[in-house]
Motif scaffolding. Sequence first.
Motif, mmCIF file in Angstrom:
data_model
loop_
_atom_site.group_PDB
_atom_site.id
_atom_site.type_symbol
_atom_site.label_atom_id
_atom_site.label_comp_id
_atom_site.label_asym_id
_atom_site.label_seq_id
_atom_site.Cartn_x
_atom_site.Cartn_y
_atom_site.Cartn_z
ATOM 1 N N UNK A 1 33.278 50.649 32.382
ATOM 2 C CA UNK A 1 32.937 52.016 32.012
ATOM 3 C C UNK A 1 31.579 52.085 31.328
ATOM 4 N N UNK A 2 31.154 50.984 30.698
ATOM 5 C CA UNK A 2 29.836 50.963 30.073
ATOM 6 C C UNK A 2 29.806 51.786 28.800
ATOM 7 N N UNK A 3 28.683 52.484 28.596
ATOM 8 C CA UNK A 3 28.513 53.249 27.371
ATOM 9 C C UNK A 3 29.108 54.647 27.476
ATOM 10 N N UNK A 4 28.728 55.520 26.536
ATOM 11 C CA UNK A 4 29.310 56.858 26.496
ATOM 12 C C UNK A 4 28.980 57.645 27.756
ATOM 13 N N UNK A 5 27.699 57.637 28.125
ATOM 14 C CA UNK A 5 27.279 58.450 29.264
ATOM 15 C C UNK A 5 27.965 57.990 30.541
ATOM 16 N N UNK A 6 27.961 56.710 30.786
ATOM 17 C CA UNK A 6 28.561 56.223 32.021
ATOM 18 C C UNK A 6 30.080 56.392 32.001
ATOM 19 N N UNK A 7 30.681 56.329 30.838
ATOM 20 C CA UNK A 7 32.122 56.575 30.756
ATOM 21 C C UNK A 7 32.436 58.017 31.096
ATOM 22 N N UNK B 1 23.341 54.507 26.249
ATOM 23 C CA UNK B 1 23.327 53.062 26.450
ATOM 24 C C UNK B 1 24.247 52.664 27.585
ATOM 25 N N UNK B 2 23.905 51.559 28.243
ATOM 26 C CA UNK B 2 24.721 51.066 29.353
ATOM 27 C C UNK B 2 26.029 50.472 28.881
ATOM 28 N N UNK B 3 26.159 50.279 27.596
ATOM 29 C CA UNK B 3 27.386 49.706 27.076
ATOM 30 C C UNK B 3 27.094 49.022 25.756
ATOM 31 N N UNK C 1 16.418 50.608 22.289
ATOM 32 C CA UNK C 1 16.403 50.036 23.637
ATOM 33 C C UNK C 1 15.168 49.177 23.864
ATOM 34 N N UNK C 2 14.044 49.626 23.316
ATOM 35 C CA UNK C 2 12.795 48.933 23.618
ATOM 36 C C UNK C 2 12.594 47.678 22.788
ATOM 37 N N UNK C 3 13.603 47.323 22.021
ATOM 38 C CA UNK C 3 13.564 46.000 21.397
ATOM 39 C C UNK C 3 13.682 44.919 22.456
ATOM 40 N N UNK D 1 25.085 44.126 27.037
ATOM 41 C CA UNK D 1 25.802 45.378 27.301
ATOM 42 C C UNK D 1 27.178 45.111 27.903
ATOM 43 N N UNK D 2 27.758 43.965 27.549
ATOM 44 C CA UNK D 2 29.093 43.643 28.049
ATOM 45 C C UNK D 2 30.137 43.743 26.949
ATOM 46 N N UNK D 3 29.739 44.287 25.812
ATOM 47 C CA UNK D 3 30.712 44.423 24.732
ATOM 48 C C UNK D 3 30.420 43.484 23.589
ATOM 49 N N UNK D 4 31.000 43.788 22.449
ATOM 50 C CA UNK D 4 30.733 43.025 21.232
ATOM 51 C C UNK D 4 31.154 41.571 21.373
#
Lengths: 323, 500
Positions: A104-110, B59-61, B74-76, B131-134
């Motif tokens: 699902x990814x982040x908020x937007x993609x979810x 964010x992508x995740x 993001x630009x980090x 972006x795969x989770x903590x």
Amino acid sequence: MLIDPRSWHQHRPWVLASVLLAILSTIWYFYTSHGMPYWPGGSSLPGFTFGVVGGLIILFEMLLWWRKQVRTWRIGRVQVWLRAHIWLGLLSVPLLVYHSGFQLGGQLSTVLMVLFGIVIASGIWGLALQQFLPRRMLATVPAETIYSQIEHVMRQHQEEAERLVLAVCGPAEGVAGETADEQTGDLSPETPLTIGALRSVGKVQGKVLLTQVPATAVPEAEALRDFYREQVRPYLQQGAASGSALQLANRSAALFQNVQIKLPPAAHAALAALEGLCAQRRQLDVQARLHFWLHSWLWVHLPLSAALVLLMFVHIWVALKYW
Amino acid sequence: MTARETGKQRASRIPLDYFKHPDGIVRTKLTLTLLALAAAGLWCASGLFGDDRGRLRYSHGPLAAVHATWEADCEACHVPFAPISGGHWLASFEKPQLADSRCETCHSGTTHHQNQKPSEVVGCGTCHRDHQGRDASLVRMADSNCTNCHQQLPAHTLDGTAAFHATVTRFAAGEHPEFKVRPEPQRGKLKFNHALHLTAGLNASWQLKHIRSPEERERYRKQQAPGKQADQDLVQLDCASCHQLDGRPGEPRADGEYFLPINYEQQCRACHPLTFDERLPGLTIPHRLQPAEVRTFLWGAYVERAVDNPAVRQRLLRPLPLREFREEEDKARQAVAGQLDAVEGFLYKQVIAEKEKQLYSGKTTCGECHYYESKPGQRVPDRIVPTAVPNVWFEHARFNHRAHRAVNCQECHAPANQSTVATDILLPTMNDCLKCHAPRRSEGGKVVGGARFDCTECHRYHNGDRHQGLGAAARGAALPGTIEQFLPGAWLKKQSTAGH
């Protein structure tokens, strides 16, 4: 859109193409994912491709609305558009699931994925309804009219019933606040009595009589007027919302039979005409209900589709900026 | 009987412009559509007013825990509109590895191998996906990232050769080479007999009471089995008597991956004190001295013994009366020193020579464990070769002993009980590891395997293992800075001030 054996030959090319593309996409995706600890996402070659194709499909799906709204925009038949809408829409499901990498990814993609799921589910629900509700309507509502004109048509019927009762029973005596002229309204001897729709052939308008109207009022027909005012008129005006017993066919028949006993034979034809109008009202109530179910799913499908498209553009921007 | 209306009759009731007036269902549909668009737009726009300017929303995740500090920046890591992944299919894009410069702000990412084709070096983001989770790991790579090159290694090197095994496809028999220990010059020079040391009494009826140091005697007593801790009981050593993990019990933040080098003072001295003269029972030669230093020590030991003579000391300390103190003292000291030199030369040259012979040719001192560099017939070697036993024997892999502490040492180091020379390689073979680190399967009615066997379980790409990794010429951040520089957004500020 009906999908049955008779129309299957029209759907078959779309089905075959969609299934074939889905299979090829699946093969490509799983081949790419072989040996990887995670499912390929939107930045992989298949994921990116599926995202682009899926996005284009979503845009095409929205174009159906424009195609149906802009009637002068005659690019292909609407039926073809609708078939494409259905099968390409279903094809977009595996493509976009692969694009997401099963995440699902982040908020937007979810939010996007949830909206997409609801849109697809509502579309499938609408398609399912379209497989049996229209046929049911055809069978149970032979008096079908245009949905938005139901009340307009019933107003016409109610006015005609008013005239018929007045013609059979004559002006009412002692009605408070009303003179005989006020009761007759425009039913003056100079106004032709029309029962039924006007029929036009070219510039010639004719009048169609649904029933025989007695030349003079029928004596001892007050029961008809009373029944009309108490039962029939409210039902013709409000339909099922009136709570009348006339909305049930068997109770309606019993009521009309009771009134018929009280009326002289000369008034029976008028009573039968009123019964016919009540039957028509029942049908139109059924039509309204079926029409609601047949179209209300669009309250979910269309708004969420619009939101989906808007958020999709935001997602595309962000994804390309930070990919 | 009323006549039914025909369809045409019903149609004639409908005004011709009916379609211009949508019904309630259509109006509701349009209203909801507008509301949905407005809601979506407001939701997107509202994120822009937050401190993160909506980045958490778009964010992508979620990022891995190690990068969570920069989740709103993001630009980090990302360069706008440049792919962060240097995958092959993106090679046609410009600047496929531009984002690497962002990673290298904090990570050095040393070269994998100098013989690697530069064109095949992929960007950081190709392997390290965030972006795969903590809880995601940024260092667990798919085997395909490794076998892309290692399944046909010569095709991916600059000179077409392979310093390592040419074909590796996975960790399995026939698909992965046998473990390769360090070549001979790097194995150290040591004389040691495992079998002897693991025998009770060390093959010489060595008892606890023979350990001279009380502290060390007690230390070894505690290691003995219950009921065998009396002074007359034979000393029984085991693996842990000498081999200790780099994290000792009670020490905080210890890795415990590898064993500490054997330390003479900790593991050997209790039984191998470097005593050299019974007349000097408390005196031992310090460890790690070369022959010249040993001689100096011996001279000093015997001179000290001589100086310890009260008559000699008195002559050194008492000034001559009725003379100028300093001048006379200096003269007296010179006279005594000259006498001492003569005495030393007469008395101790012989004894030192005897002690050296004893030390270098005896069975209980230097030669017990060390090799010498000397010419044939030479009594005193030119040099005692340091043992230099390496701490890590598989230089291209890493191993965590603490993770395997539930397994008996001899499950993997089986020949230790029979080994009599230090040149024996007592390391596990691939088959030992495959018992666990292989796909779960049934063998002989038992279920074996199931532990991880992916490449990154034992190997690292950047070769920065524990500061002594090969190729780790640079470790750590390229620009260690202040906390202010490290905080989110600092990168952007730095870029903006640099005119980017």
